[in-house]
Design a protein around this motif. Structure first.
Motif, PDB file in Angstrom:
ATOM      1  N   LEU A 176      26.432  35.475   3.973  1.00  0.00           N
ATOM      2  CA  LEU A 176      26.752  34.612   5.116  1.00  0.00           C
ATOM      3  C   LEU A 176      26.000  34.995   6.336  1.00  0.00           C
ATOM      4  O   LEU A 176      25.214  34.263   6.952  1.00  0.00           O
ATOM      5  N   PRO A 177      26.147  36.252   6.618  1.00  0.00           N
ATOM      6  CA  PRO A 177      25.215  36.906   7.801  1.00  0.00           C
ATOM      7  C   PRO A 177      23.790  36.501   7.880  1.00  0.00           C
ATOM      8  O   PRO A 177      23.037  36.438   8.895  1.00  0.00           O
ATOM      9  N   LEU A 178      23.245  36.448   6.590  1.00  0.00           N
ATOM     10  CA  LEU A 178      21.534  36.013   6.583  1.00  0.00           C
ATOM     11  C   LEU A 178      21.295  34.562   6.833  1.00  0.00           C
ATOM     12  O   LEU A 178      20.385  34.376   7.112  1.00  0.00           O
ATOM     13  N   VAL A 179      22.496  33.837   6.504  1.00  0.00           N
ATOM     14  CA  VAL A 179      22.096  32.401   6.050  1.00  0.00           C
ATOM     15  C   VAL A 179      21.438  31.663   7.320  1.00  0.00           C
ATOM     16  O   VAL A 179      20.479  31.278   7.520  1.00  0.00           O
ATOM     17  N   GLU A 180      22.204  31.858   8.331  1.00  0.00           N
ATOM     18  CA  GLU A 180      22.167  31.330   9.544  1.00  0.00           C
ATOM     19  C   GLU A 180      20.718  31.610  10.207  1.00  0.00           C
ATOM     20  O   GLU A 180      19.704  30.539  10.534  1.00  0.00           O
ATOM     21  N   GLY A 181      20.284  32.781  10.244  1.00  0.00           N
ATOM     22  CA  GLY A 181      18.884  33.029  10.728  1.00  0.00           C
ATOM     23  C   GLY A 181      17.717  32.639   9.735  1.00  0.00           C
ATOM     24  O   GLY A 181      16.601  32.108  10.078  1.00  0.00           O
ATOM     25  N   ILE A 182      17.861  32.622   8.474  1.00  0.00           N
ATOM     26  CA  ILE A 182      16.973  32.088   7.459  1.00  0.00           C
ATOM     27  C   ILE A 182      16.773  30.676   7.518  1.00  0.00           C
ATOM     28  O   ILE A 182      15.791  30.321   7.706  1.00  0.00           O
ATOM     29  N   LEU A 183      17.828  30.022   7.692  1.00  0.00           N
ATOM     30  CA  LEU A 183      17.806  28.386   7.619  1.00  0.00           C
ATOM     31  C   LEU A 183      17.372  28.028   9.067  1.00  0.00           C
ATOM     32  O   LEU A 183      16.356  26.983   9.248  1.00  0.00           O
ATOM     33  N   ALA A 184      17.468  29.055  10.168  1.00  0.00           N
ATOM     34  CA  ALA A 184      17.116  28.323  11.405  1.00  0.00           C
ATOM     35  C   ALA A 184      15.671  28.417  11.645  1.00  0.00           C
ATOM     36  O   ALA A 184      15.230  27.920  12.710  1.00  0.00           O
ATOM     37  N   ARG A 185      14.947  29.183  10.768  1.00  0.00           N
ATOM     38  CA  ARG A 185      13.557  29.162  10.833  1.00  0.00           C
ATOM     39  C   ARG A 185      12.980  27.783  10.404  1.00  0.00           C
ATOM     40  O   ARG A 185      11.924  27.468  11.082  1.00  0.00           O
ATOM     41  N   ASP A 186      13.679  27.011   9.491  1.00  0.00           N
ATOM     42  CA  ASP A 186      13.071  25.665   9.067  1.00  0.00           C
ATOM     43  C   ASP A 186      13.745  24.589   9.476  1.00  0.00           C
ATOM     44  O   ASP A 186      13.157  23.245   9.051  1.00  0.00           O
ATOM     45  N   PHE A 187      15.168  24.680   9.766  1.00  0.00           N
ATOM     46  CA  PHE A 187      15.935  23.676  10.073  1.00  0.00           C
ATOM     47  C   PHE A 187      16.496  24.042  11.014  1.00  0.00           C
ATOM     48  O   PHE A 187      16.896  24.601  11.879  1.00  0.00           O
ATOM     49  N   THR A 188      17.329  22.663  11.727  1.00  0.00           N
ATOM     50  CA  THR A 188      18.121  22.446  12.955  1.00  0.00           C
ATOM     51  C   THR A 188      19.580  23.025  12.319  1.00  0.00           C
ATOM     52  O   THR A 188      20.231  22.572  11.314  1.00  0.00           O
ATOM     53  N   VAL A 189      20.033  24.159  12.817  1.00  0.00           N
ATOM     54  CA  VAL A 189      21.346  24.790  12.219  1.00  0.00           C
ATOM     55  C   VAL A 189      22.452  24.934  13.671  1.00  0.00           C
ATOM     56  O   VAL A 189      21.896  25.161  14.586  1.00  0.00           O
ATOM     57  N   LYS A 190      23.535  24.036  13.439  1.00  0.00           N
ATOM     58  CA  LYS A 190      24.553  24.105  14.199  1.00  0.00           C
ATOM     59  C   LYS A 190      25.783  24.781  13.810  1.00  0.00           C
ATOM     60  O   LYS A 190      26.472  24.373  12.854  1.00  0.00           O
ATOM     61  N   PRO A 191      26.229  26.130  14.486  1.00  0.00           N
ATOM     62  CA  PRO A 191      27.384  26.609  13.909  1.00  0.00           C
ATOM     63  C   PRO A 191      28.667  25.881  14.529  1.00  0.00           C
ATOM     64  O   PRO A 191      28.575  25.551  15.625  1.00  0.00           O
ATOM     65  N   PHE A 192      29.524  25.866  13.683  1.00  0.00           N
ATOM     66  CA  PHE A 192      31.025  25.408  13.993  1.00  0.00           C
ATOM     67  C   PHE A 192      31.908  26.511  13.559  1.00  0.00           C
ATOM     68  O   PHE A 192      31.585  27.444  12.874  1.00  0.00           O
ATOM     69  N   PRO A 193      33.370  26.556  13.907  1.00  0.00           N
ATOM     70  CA  PRO A 193      34.250  27.403  13.565  1.00  0.00           C
ATOM     71  C   PRO A 193      34.265  27.826  12.064  1.00  0.00           C
ATOM     72  O   PRO A 193      34.353  29.161  11.841  1.00  0.00           O
ATOM     73  N   HIS A 194      34.153  26.865  11.372  1.00  0.00           N
ATOM     74  CA  HIS A 194      34.003  27.107   9.906  1.00  0.00           C
ATOM     75  C   HIS A 194      33.190  26.639   9.014  1.00  0.00           C
ATOM     76  O   HIS A 194      33.240  26.315   7.768  1.00  0.00           O
ATOM     77  N   SER A 195      32.080  26.163   9.805  1.00  0.00           N
ATOM     78  CA  SER A 195      30.844  25.725   8.958  1.00  0.00           C
ATOM     79  C   SER A 195      29.519  25.781   9.804  1.00  0.00           C
ATOM     80  O   SER A 195      29.550  26.120  10.963  1.00  0.00           O
ATOM     81  N   LEU A 196      28.480  25.782   9.198  1.00  0.00           N
ATOM     82  CA  LEU A 196      26.932  25.734   9.669  1.00  0.00           C
ATOM     83  C   LEU A 196      26.582  24.414   9.258  1.00  0.00           C
ATOM     84  O   LEU A 196      26.643  23.877   7.957  1.00  0.00           O
TER      85      LEU A 196
END
Length: 174
Positions: free
Chosen positions: A66-86
């Motif tokens: 999980l700690p890796l996912v947001e950064g990896i996906l943010a390179r190619d996608f729009t990622v919006k974090p929420f309390p229990h989801s991305l």
């Protein structure tokens, strides 16, 4: 690269207006980075019973990754974090991808198997885990009524196809 069935994938892309190819690109990025995931939610249900159309794709990622996912996906996608989801999206696609981060889903990835979803071979939570997630969703008092009705319909579809699963559904949901 995952080789999708063109008929199912074409239908999916047309329905979700996915000109950006979000689905295939997302799965490729997860695979290329060794991210273990599984499909849950309505598309998880669709992997086990006659599919229904949905613009949603719900995933669970292995907790350690999980700690890796947001950064990896943010390179190619729009990622919006929420309390229990991305939430993951791209311009040019109506597909709504939600990566669930609720700790209750933590062990779903370990029991997942590869199944046909949306014309692709994807890692999908076990049928028992898909049901468990749907029961949690249907039991959420803050959930919109229309979403809860869909959850109840998905639960009904699963227990019709897999009658022994009925024993795992609380009486108030039945």
């Amino acid at each position: 690269c995952n080789q999708p069935s063109m008929d199912a994938l074409t239908f999916w892309k047309t329905t979700t207006m996915d000109q950006a190819n979000l689905l295939v690109r997302l799965i490729d990025v997860l695979s290329e980075n060794g991210i273990r995931y599984c499909v849950i939610g309505g598309q998880g249900v669709n992997a086990y019973v006659e599919p229904l159309v949905s613009l949603d794709l719900d995933l669970v990622v292995a907790v350690a990754q999980l700690p890796l996912v947001e950064g990896i996906l943010a390179r190619d996608f729009t990622v919006k974090p929420f309390p229990h989801s991305l939430n993951v999206s791209l311009p040019g696609s109506d597909l709504r991808v939600q990566i669930q981060m609720d700790s209750r889903y933590a062990d779903f990835v370990d029991r997942a198997t590869v199944r046909a979803v949306l014309g692709m071979q994807l890692s999908v939570a076990s049928v028992e885990d898909v049901l468990r997630g749907k029961v949690w969703a249907a039991s959420d008092a803050t959930r919109r009524g229309s979403k809860r009705q869909k959850d109840l319909a998905d639960i009904a579809r699963l227990i019709e196809a897999y009658p022994p699963l009925r024993a795992f559904v609380p009486p108030d949901i039945l």
